[in-house]
Design an enzyme around this catalytic site. Structure first.
Site: not given
Length: 590
Positions: A389, A191
């Site tokens: 995402s 991430k």
């Protein structure tokens, strides 16, 4: 004195009357433009569709009537408009071919270019021709032009062929100069979105995934160009490594990249030969804008709704990260989806997603509404340049997911960022703080100090709960175990072609493929599509334009270029939801 006041009064009355008249004339001009733009366009026999590839490509063109009035409407091209124009040209027997005029074209993604190129390939299958010409070909425009029967270049032109790179920049040291630093809680080794604020270079996991997806994009580009131009992939890589952009134009013909070096008037002669008309006859031309008013093939049957969801995912339009861009406002989208759910005339819904994510909370609300929709009618997702995402969050519950080979998707993970302004306030500006409180964490979130380790531990638990919820939503939608999801999660970004292998998507293809699948799931033999949300009417556009702000945004965009998004990000940071499920804030793939 009396005559003086009479003169002043007469002048004021004259100015008022002039203003009213000017306003009336302006409104009549706008109404006339709207009326003319909505009138049906008749296609003459032996016509050519001209694809003028100049300006920037967006998912949908939101050009207002005022943009047309000011003459800036051509700066943005909608992907949907291009695809519809090519499809109508394919179906219209009076249109004999397509002329691609390459210019300074800025695509929003390689996935969008793949969609256009596939539409051009389908057009050629009908036996019609495609000719491409350019003074200069960017890498993106050459990728599209390579599908043409003939590619021509100006004798003094260039072909930009250099490969693909992904570049980002980091603001940690810049923020430190102002006494500001970012406190971070995240789940997912891959991430990488917060790194712009917390690091000064790529992390190893981020470098790994970025290397994988730019290599994947380049492989797709080379494979397609090699197939069309009968050039080996090794040769195309050699051309890129040798930066043939600055080669002599004669070499491009030797490299088999073009079929001839011609000036504009000479290309027109080639087009006239294909149309079998005399040199002194005019070519019947149709632009992308003209094709909007050309009647397409009549479709009977039931309605399949195409709902466009693109941009940052936000809790409300006021919280949009980029004030000038389109956003996926959860409040608006949920209401729209509920209306489609309750509309008995709509038999299936195709959700067209092009988003790198945004607010995790907003993504969950949209997920819930889509899950409710799915209970009543089939839902198919068509992924654009990105559905990652938060973009993947809202997609994963669909009955079927279609992605382009170069779509950026996955990135299952969330993070929370909290700016620590205490250094700016206390050290740089000399602000002093004092406090009284009733409980231990009474001053939680104060600007006077950073979070304590105990407070950060609470935040990390909160973020971890959000991640587990995201992971469970994916597991539910994709019919996988959470352990299997975890193996491909951790914020890892995948190309569509790799996501297919990991069962994150069901099929590679474009919007048409998604529509066909929706019809199949709804058991429809005959169907037509209708796009949502509907384009704003001219009066809504006019009043929105009068609200102001657009001109300044346009000027700032021109001045700052690719850095404008980062500027707006910093400017509106206090209005963002702290918990995000999104791709990196600024990444430039060239």
């Amino acid at each position: 004195m009396k005559s003086f006041f009479k003169t002043v009064l007469a002048t004021m009355v004259g100015m008022i009357l002039f203003s009213i008249l000017a306003c009336f004339i302006g409104i009549m001009c706008v109404v006339g433009m709207v009326a003319s733009s909505s009138s049906t366009k008749n296609v003459k026999d032996n016509s050519v569709l001209v694809l003028n590839l100049s300006g920037s490509l967006e998912e949908r063109c939101e050009t207002s009537v005022m943009d047309k009035f000011k003459g800036t409407a051509g700066n943005i091209i909608g992907l949907d408009d291009i695809l519809n124009a090519i499809k109508k040209a394919e179906e219209n027997e009076n249109i004999k071919g397509i002329y691609i005029e390459a210019g300074m074209f800025v695509p929003n993604s390689y996935a969008s270019l793949q969609a256009i190129r596939r539409a051009l390939t389908d057009f050629k299958k009908t036996g019609k021709w495609i000719i491409a010409y350019g003074d200069t070909y960017t890498q993106g425009t050459y990728y599209l032009a390579s599908v043409a029967d003939k590619i021509y270049l100006n004798p003094q032109g260039q072909i930009d062929w250099h490969g693909v790179a992904a570049q980002t920049f980091y603001l940690k040291d810049l923020m430190a100069k102002f006494g500001v630093k970012m406190q971070l809680a995240k789940v997912g080794a891959y991430k990488s979105a917060p790194e712009i604020f917390t690091a000064d270079k790529m992390s190893d996991p981020n470098r790994e995934q970025m290397t994988a997806y730019i290599n994947g994009i380049w492989e797709n580009v080379c494979k397609d160009v090699a197939s069309s131009r009968k050039i080996s992939v090794d040769s195309l890589n050699a051309y890129a490594d040798n930066l043939i952009t600055f080669d002599a134009t004669e070499n491009y013909k030797k490299y088999k990249l073009v079929d001839g070096l011609l000036y504009t008037d000479e290309v027109k002669k080639e087009v006239k030969k294909l149309l079998k008309i005399d040199e002194d006859e005019r070519i019947n031309q149709l632009s992308i804008a003209d094709m909007e008013n050309v009647k397409g093939k009549k479709h009977k049957g039931e309605e399949i709704a195409i709902y466009y969801a693109y941009g940052d995912i936000v809790d409300g339009d006021a919280q949009g990260m980029l004030s000038d861009g389109h956003v996926i406002d959860a409040q608006t989208v949920c209401k729209d989806i509920e209306r489609l759910m309750n509309d008995d005339d709509v038999k299936a819904v195709v959700l067209r997603v092009n988003s790198g994510g945004g607010s995790a909370y907003a993504s969950e609300q949209i997920w819930h509404q889509i899950e409710m929709l799915k209970r009543k009618k089939p839902v198919v997702v068509s992924m654009g340049g990105a559905a990652a995402s938060g973009g993947y969050y809202i997609s994963c519950i669909a009955n079927w997911i279609v992605a382009e080979p170069t779509t950026l998707t996955g990135s299952i993970g969330i993070f929370g960022m909290f700016p620590d302004m205490s250094g700016l306030l206390t050290e740089k500006l000399g602000v002093k703080f004092d406090e009284v409180k009733t409980n231990k964490h009474g001053t939680f979130g104060t600007n006077a100090r950073p979070f304590s380790s105990e407070e950060m531990a609470y935040l990390e638990k909160y973020i971890d709960r959000g991640y587990k919820l995201f992971r469970s939503r994916v597991a539910m939608g994709r019919k996988m175990s959470e352990d299997d999801v975890e193996k491909i999660a951790q914020g890892h970004v995948w190309l569509g072609q790799d996501a297919l292998k990991h069962k994150l998507v069901d099929q590679l293809g474009g919007l048409d493929d998604a529509v066909k699948k929706a019809a199949q799931l709804a058991k429809l033999d005959e169907y037509y599509t209708y796009s949502y949300p509907a384009v704003k009417g001219w009066w809504e556009q006019l009043t929105a334009e009068m609200a102001g702000g657009n001109y300044l945004d346009e000027q700032m965009t021109m001045f700052l270029g690719e850095y404008y998004k980062t500027f707006m990000l910093l400017k509106t940071m206090n209005r963002q939801n702290a918990i995000q499920a999104r791709l990196p804030f600024n990444i430039s793939v060239k």
